[in-house]
Design a protein around this motif. Structure first.
Motif, PDB file in Angstrom:
ATOM      1  N   MET A   1       0.834  -1.164   0.000  1.00  0.00           N
ATOM      2  CA  MET A   1       0.000   0.000   0.000  1.00  0.00           C
ATOM      3  C   MET A   1       0.884   1.233   0.000  1.00  0.00           C
ATOM      4  O   MET A   1       1.845   1.316   0.748  1.00  0.00           O
ATOM      5  CB  MET A   1      -0.920   0.010   1.210  1.00  0.00           C
ATOM      6  N   LEU A   2       0.500   2.181  -0.832  1.00  0.00           N
ATOM      7  CA  LEU A   2       1.229   3.435  -0.918  1.00  0.00           C
ATOM      8  C   LEU A   2       0.490   4.569  -0.214  1.00  0.00           C
ATOM      9  O   LEU A   2       1.094   5.557   0.163  1.00  0.00           O
ATOM     10  CB  LEU A   2       1.446   3.820  -2.389  1.00  0.00           C
ATOM     11  N   ALA A   3      -0.815   4.428  -0.073  1.00  0.00           N
ATOM     12  CA  ALA A   3      -1.635   5.437   0.599  1.00  0.00           C
ATOM     13  C   ALA A   3      -2.916   4.774   1.090  1.00  0.00           C
ATOM     14  O   ALA A   3      -3.369   3.796   0.512  1.00  0.00           O
ATOM     15  CB  ALA A   3      -1.963   6.571  -0.365  1.00  0.00           C
ATOM     16  N   VAL A   4      -3.463   5.330   2.151  1.00  0.00           N
ATOM     17  CA  VAL A   4      -4.753   4.868   2.647  1.00  0.00           C
ATOM     18  C   VAL A   4      -5.614   6.098   2.883  1.00  0.00           C
ATOM     19  O   VAL A   4      -5.115   7.187   3.155  1.00  0.00           O
ATOM     20  CB  VAL A   4      -4.636   4.020   3.932  1.00  0.00           C
ATOM     21  N   GLY A   5      -6.919   5.915   2.778  1.00  0.00           N
ATOM     22  CA  GLY A   5      -7.830   7.041   2.900  1.00  0.00           C
ATOM     23  C   GLY A   5      -8.444   7.169   4.277  1.00  0.00           C
ATOM     24  O   GLY A   5      -8.158   6.389   5.190  1.00  0.00           O
ATOM     25  N   ARG A   6      -9.300   8.179   4.366  1.00  0.00           N
ATOM     26  CA  ARG A   6     -10.036   8.423   5.601  1.00  0.00           C
ATOM     27  C   ARG A   6     -10.860   7.208   5.985  1.00  0.00           C
ATOM     28  O   ARG A   6     -11.367   6.503   5.147  1.00  0.00           O
ATOM     29  CB  ARG A   6     -11.016   9.567   5.385  1.00  0.00           C
ATOM     30  N   GLY A   7     -10.992   6.989   7.243  1.00  0.00           N
ATOM     31  CA  GLY A   7     -11.859   5.933   7.731  1.00  0.00           C
ATOM     32  C   GLY A   7     -11.240   4.547   7.757  1.00  0.00           C
ATOM     33  O   GLY A   7     -11.908   3.586   8.131  1.00  0.00           O
ATOM     34  N   VAL A   8      -9.975   4.415   7.352  1.00  0.00           N
ATOM     35  CA  VAL A   8      -9.373   3.079   7.338  1.00  0.00           C
ATOM     36  C   VAL A   8      -9.297   2.501   8.749  1.00  0.00           C
ATOM     37  O   VAL A   8      -9.524   1.319   8.946  1.00  0.00           O
ATOM     38  CB  VAL A   8      -7.998   3.074   6.637  1.00  0.00           C
ATOM     39  N   PHE A   9      -9.020   3.343   9.743  1.00  0.00           N
ATOM     40  CA  PHE A   9      -8.942   2.843  11.112  1.00  0.00           C
ATOM     41  C   PHE A   9     -10.296   2.347  11.589  1.00  0.00           C
ATOM     42  O   PHE A   9     -10.407   1.273  12.174  1.00  0.00           O
ATOM     43  CB  PHE A   9      -8.401   3.913  12.063  1.00  0.00           C
ATOM     44  N   GLU A  10     -11.348   3.127  11.319  1.00  0.00           N
ATOM     45  CA  GLU A  10     -12.690   2.746  11.754  1.00  0.00           C
ATOM     46  C   GLU A  10     -13.149   1.440  11.113  1.00  0.00           C
ATOM     47  O   GLU A  10     -13.836   0.647  11.727  1.00  0.00           O
ATOM     48  CB  GLU A  10     -13.693   3.861  11.442  1.00  0.00           C
ATOM     49  N   LEU A  11     -12.770   1.227   9.867  1.00  0.00           N
ATOM     50  CA  LEU A  11     -13.181   0.021   9.147  1.00  0.00           C
ATOM     51  C   LEU A  11     -12.342  -1.198   9.519  1.00  0.00           C
ATOM     52  O   LEU A  11     -12.857  -2.287   9.700  1.00  0.00           O
ATOM     53  CB  LEU A  11     -13.109   0.255   7.636  1.00  0.00           C
ATOM     54  N   THR A  12     -11.025  -1.001   9.651  1.00  0.00           N
ATOM     55  CA  THR A  12     -10.126  -2.144   9.790  1.00  0.00           C
ATOM     56  C   THR A  12      -9.446  -2.280  11.148  1.00  0.00           C
ATOM     57  O   THR A  12      -8.942  -3.354  11.474  1.00  0.00           O
ATOM     58  CB  THR A  12      -8.996  -2.064   8.747  1.00  0.00           C
ATOM     59  N   GLY A  13      -9.360  -1.190  11.892  1.00  0.00           N
ATOM     60  CA  GLY A  13      -8.614  -1.211  13.151  1.00  0.00           C
ATOM     61  C   GLY A  13      -7.130  -0.964  12.964  1.00  0.00           C
ATOM     62  O   GLY A  13      -6.388  -0.876  13.933  1.00  0.00           O
ATOM     63  N   PHE A  14      -6.671  -0.851  11.726  1.00  0.00           N
ATOM     64  CA  PHE A  14      -5.261  -0.587  11.430  1.00  0.00           C
ATOM     65  C   PHE A  14      -5.010   0.913  11.345  1.00  0.00           C
ATOM     66  O   PHE A  14      -5.799   1.646  10.761  1.00  0.00           O
ATOM     67  CB  PHE A  14      -4.842  -1.210  10.094  1.00  0.00           C
ATOM     68  N   GLN A  15      -3.891   1.359  11.891  1.00  0.00           N
ATOM     69  CA  GLN A  15      -3.412   2.715  11.673  1.00  0.00           C
ATOM     70  C   GLN A  15      -2.752   2.763  10.296  1.00  0.00           C
ATOM     71  O   GLN A  15      -2.323   1.734   9.761  1.00  0.00           O
ATOM     72  CB  GLN A  15      -2.392   3.111  12.743  1.00  0.00           C
ATOM     73  N   GLU A  16      -2.642   3.949   9.731  1.00  0.00           N
ATOM     74  CA  GLU A  16      -2.039   4.102   8.408  1.00  0.00           C
ATOM     75  C   GLU A  16      -0.644   3.472   8.356  1.00  0.00           C
ATOM     76  O   GLU A  16      -0.312   2.750   7.413  1.00  0.00           O
ATOM     77  CB  GLU A  16      -1.954   5.586   8.043  1.00  0.00           C
ATOM     78  N   GLY A  17       0.166   3.721   9.369  1.00  0.00           N
ATOM     79  CA  GLY A  17       1.525   3.187   9.389  1.00  0.00           C
ATOM     80  C   GLY A  17       1.596   1.669   9.418  1.00  0.00           C
ATOM     81  O   GLY A  17       2.578   1.079   8.972  1.00  0.00           O
ATOM     82  N   ASP A  18       0.558   1.016   9.938  1.00  0.00           N
ATOM     83  CA  ASP A  18       0.517  -0.445   9.981  1.00  0.00           C
ATOM     84  C   ASP A  18       0.349  -1.041   8.586  1.00  0.00           C
ATOM     85  O   ASP A  18       0.694  -2.202   8.363  1.00  0.00           O
ATOM     86  CB  ASP A  18      -0.661  -0.941  10.833  1.00  0.00           C
ATOM     87  N   LEU A  19      -0.230  -0.261   7.668  1.00  0.00           N
ATOM     88  CA  LEU A  19      -0.559  -0.782   6.342  1.00  0.00           C
ATOM     89  C   LEU A  19       0.429  -0.369   5.255  1.00  0.00           C
ATOM     90  O   LEU A  19       0.556  -1.067   4.249  1.00  0.00           O
ATOM     91  CB  LEU A  19      -1.964  -0.318   5.944  1.00  0.00           C
ATOM     92  N   MET A  20       1.104   0.737   5.448  1.00  0.00           N
ATOM     93  CA  MET A  20       1.986   1.256   4.405  1.00  0.00           C
ATOM     94  C   MET A  20       3.069   0.243   4.037  1.00  0.00           C
ATOM     95  O   MET A  20       3.689  -0.368   4.903  1.00  0.00           O
ATOM     96  CB  MET A  20       2.632   2.565   4.864  1.00  0.00           C
ATOM     97  N   GLY A  21       3.237   0.038   2.734  1.00  0.00           N
ATOM     98  CA  GLY A  21       4.252  -0.876   2.223  1.00  0.00           C
ATOM     99  C   GLY A  21       3.823  -2.332   2.157  1.00  0.00           C
ATOM    100  O   GLY A  21       4.559  -3.163   1.637  1.00  0.00           O
ATOM    101  N   ARG A  22       2.645  -2.652   2.661  1.00  0.00           N
ATOM    102  CA  ARG A  22       2.173  -4.040   2.643  1.00  0.00           C
ATOM    103  C   ARG A  22       1.294  -4.296   1.430  1.00  0.00           C
ATOM    104  O   ARG A  22       0.703  -3.385   0.863  1.00  0.00           O
ATOM    105  CB  ARG A  22       1.375  -4.346   3.914  1.00  0.00           C
ATOM    106  N   ASP A  23       1.160  -5.543   1.045  1.00  0.00           N
ATOM    107  CA  ASP A  23       0.246  -5.945  -0.016  1.00  0.00           C
ATOM    108  C   ASP A  23      -1.177  -5.900   0.532  1.00  0.00           C
ATOM    109  O   ASP A  23      -1.438  -6.389   1.639  1.00  0.00           O
ATOM    110  CB  ASP A  23       0.583  -7.364  -0.491  1.00  0.00           C
ATOM    111  N   VAL A  24      -2.101  -5.330  -0.240  1.00  0.00           N
ATOM    112  CA  VAL A  24      -3.476  -5.145   0.226  1.00  0.00           C
ATOM    113  C   VAL A  24      -4.153  -6.479   0.534  1.00  0.00           C
ATOM    114  O   VAL A  24      -4.868  -6.604   1.522  1.00  0.00           O
ATOM    115  CB  VAL A  24      -4.300  -4.295  -0.768  1.00  0.00           C
ATOM    116  N   ALA A  25      -3.920  -7.483  -0.286  1.00  0.00           N
ATOM    117  CA  ALA A  25      -4.544  -8.799  -0.060  1.00  0.00           C
ATOM    118  C   ALA A  25      -4.030  -9.419   1.232  1.00  0.00           C
ATOM    119  O   ALA A  25      -4.807  -9.944   2.040  1.00  0.00           O
ATOM    120  CB  ALA A  25      -4.286  -9.725  -1.241  1.00  0.00           C
ATOM    121  N   GLU A  26      -2.742  -9.340   1.446  1.00  0.00           N
ATOM    122  CA  GLU A  26      -2.139  -9.909   2.652  1.00  0.00           C
ATOM    123  C   GLU A  26      -2.563  -9.141   3.901  1.00  0.00           C
ATOM    124  O   GLU A  26      -2.945  -9.727   4.909  1.00  0.00           O
ATOM    125  CB  GLU A  26      -0.618  -9.877   2.530  1.00  0.00           C
ATOM    126  N   ALA A  27      -2.540  -7.827   3.832  1.00  0.00           N
ATOM    127  CA  ALA A  27      -2.824  -6.997   5.003  1.00  0.00           C
ATOM    128  C   ALA A  27      -4.259  -7.138   5.491  1.00  0.00           C
ATOM    129  O   ALA A  27      -4.510  -7.156   6.697  1.00  0.00           O
ATOM    130  CB  ALA A  27      -2.525  -5.534   4.689  1.00  0.00           C
TER     131      ALA A  27
END
Length: 84
Positions: free
Chosen positions: A1-27
């Motif tokens: 992931m190169l960017a995440v939008g608003r509401g990602v924490f509310e939907l997934t529980g992940f902070q932006e930094g937890d997702l950056m650089g990861r594959d979307v399917a894996e994350a």
């Protein structure tokens, strides 16, 4: 992931930094085959896919996903997730 939008924490529980650089399917526990594979291989949009993601807490959450290919050399894509 190169960017995440608003509401990602509310939907997934992940902070932006937890997702950056990861594959979307894996994350998010998205199936690597099916719609995601079609978008990556054929460069076509897939809209209204009814899937489930895995939250940071391990819960399964139903979502509607729209996949848009990036028409550049890196083979990226945009994924829009909406809770159901």
């Amino acid at each position: 992931m190169l960017a995440v939008g608003r509401g990602v924490f509310e939907l997934t529980g992940f902070q932006e930094g937890d997702l950056m650089g990861r594959d979307v399917a894996e994350a998010l526990g998205l199936p690597a085959n099916g719609a995601l594979a079609l978008v990556r291989e054929w460069g076509v949009r897939r809209l209204g896919e009814r899937l489930e993601i895995r939250t940071r807490a391990g819960h399964v959450k139903p979502v509607t996903a729209d996949f848009f290919p990036a028409y550049d050399e890196d083979g990226g894509l945009l994924v829009a997730l909406t809770p159901r």
